[in-house]
Design an enzyme around this catalytic site. Sequence first.
Site, short mmCIF file in Angstrom:
data_model
loop_
_atom_site.label_atom_id
_atom_site.label_comp_id
_atom_site.label_asym_id
_atom_site.label_seq_id
_atom_site.Cartn_x
_atom_site.Cartn_y
_atom_site.Cartn_z
N ARG A 63 0.97 -1.07 0.07
CA ARG A 63 0.17 0.03 -0.03
C ARG A 63 0.98 1.15 0.08
NH1 ARG A 63 -1.08 2.00 4.71
NH2 ARG A 63 -1.82 -0.11 5.67
N TYR A 115 -17.15 17.47 -14.46
CA TYR A 115 -17.60 16.19 -14.49
C TYR A 115 -18.54 16.29 -13.47
CZ TYR A 115 -17.99 11.29 -13.63
OH TYR A 115 -18.39 10.00 -13.09
N ASP A 187 -7.67 19.47 -13.93
CA ASP A 187 -8.03 18.24 -14.28
C ASP A 187 -7.63 18.15 -15.89
OD1 ASP A 187 -9.44 15.86 -15.25
OD2 ASP A 187 -11.01 16.08 -13.70
N LYS A 212 -9.39 7.17 -18.50
CA LYS A 212 -9.91 7.72 -19.99
C LYS A 212 -8.54 7.52 -20.87
CE LYS A 212 -13.72 8.79 -18.16
NZ LYS A 212 -13.55 8.83 -16.57
N1 PLP Z 1 -12.17 14.07 -14.17
C1 PLP Z 1 -13.14 13.94 -15.36
C2 PLP Z 1 -12.94 14.94 -16.49
C3 PLP Z 1 -13.87 12.82 -15.65
O1 PLP Z 1 -14.50 12.90 -17.06
C4 PLP Z 1 -14.00 11.83 -14.82
C5 PLP Z 1 -14.80 10.73 -14.98
O2 PLP Z 1 -15.52 10.37 -16.14
C6 PLP Z 1 -13.38 11.70 -13.48
C7 PLP Z 1 -12.66 12.95 -13.29
C8 PLP Z 1 -13.65 10.72 -12.50
O3 PLP Z 1 -12.49 9.75 -12.86
P1 PLP Z 1 -13.15 8.16 -12.54
O4 PLP Z 1 -14.21 7.89 -13.06
O5 PLP Z 1 -11.65 7.38 -12.96
O6 PLP Z 1 -13.24 8.08 -10.98
#
Ligand code: PLP
Length: 394
Positions: A63, A115, A187, A212
């Site tokens: 971990r 998101y 992000d 992604k």
């Molecule tokens: N940030 C963005 C721009 C996203 O589109 C997403 C998920 O679709 C996330 C963060 C969250 O990521 P995760 O689904 O891997 O937890």
Amino acid sequence: MSGGEPLLSGFEDPEEYGFETRAIRAGQPHDSRTGGVVTAIALSTTFAQDGIGEPRFGYEYARTGNPTRHAYEQCIASLEGGSDGFAFASGLAAEDALLRYLEPGDNLLLGDDAYGGTFRLIDKVHGRGGLQSSAVDLTDPESIHNAWTPSTRMVWFETPTNPLLTIIDIEQVCAVVHELGGLVVVDNTFATPYLQQPISLGADAVVHSATKYLGGHSDVVGGVVVTSHEGLAEHVGFVQNAVGAVAGPFDSYLVLRGMKTLAVRMDRHCGNAATIVDLLSGHNRVSKVLYPGLKDHPGHDVAVRQMSNFGGMVSFRLTGGREAAEKLAMSTRVFTLAESLGAVESLIEHPGVMTHASAAGSALEVPDDLIRVSVGIESVADLVADLERALATV
Ligand code: PLP
């Protein structure tokens, strides 16, 4: 866990190598026992110590640190141009680790398109713990000044945003926020470090849903934080170990493998997306195309400055409203109706009722005639034909 070992084993100075070389080699030394060129999936949960508190190779318990995850963390840190990388079990787990830097009563400004799960985490989870937040139009730096309070400590945004593909000027926002004494988190999921490197533009930390483009094949859920900010690095490293939402060895391997082809995949994603945008622009069933590569996109000039291409995500609105949007999403054959994005296969979705349902009723609610496509790397002629045929039915 990051740092310590060379980012490019056998190379003196990793920074002299290009992005594609670092994507394949950074943090990934050849196996010292076998010469294997692929980083092994290290399943061991514990590691031998030569004496009490003297781990043989620096690893104690998986971990806290795992060799496969360590390679992945070093590689993404190199690609984002940050000093430290931290890999988590999901993008939201990575976001959560960063958000824990804030204390009850602190205030966070969130870009007003993001998101839905990020909004939910900030509002419903950290909000319950006392974090205050408000949504701000970050395309206008004045709005940061207007929304700023004595407790504001962090500004968090995506660019391009999900799903409206708004472009935020990273350098400009960082200048304003730093002047006010806050931290900036970007992000970078939509752009990826291949197209945009926020840390070089002033961001204090970058976060990704590695699920992604980094993973790129719809077969792993993961997230990363990269930072060069000492306080944030120490904090995120601490939370990663103390909370334990780490990326497992197999997941780490999959993202590491995905990143090796990130550059070539992104080139194709961008090329295919540009062709799809040509089809949609001026189509009589489409009222508006949202894509930063379009000259009339309000963020186009900023995108040209801070991105090397415009990405594989395209959103558009239908003249026929919600009914047409829903029908279109259910009429394609090559574009699969599904959530998520950024992988080799093309996906189509209705953000209002799918990925962004958790933002309904908030400042982040999205229009119900909106469709978002993640343009994959298939034959572009098949993608065009599929959308053309489906659009004719709405
Ligand atoms: N940030 C963005 C721009 C996203 O589109 C997403 C998920 O679709 C996330 C963060 C969250 O990521 P995760 O689904 O891997 O937890």
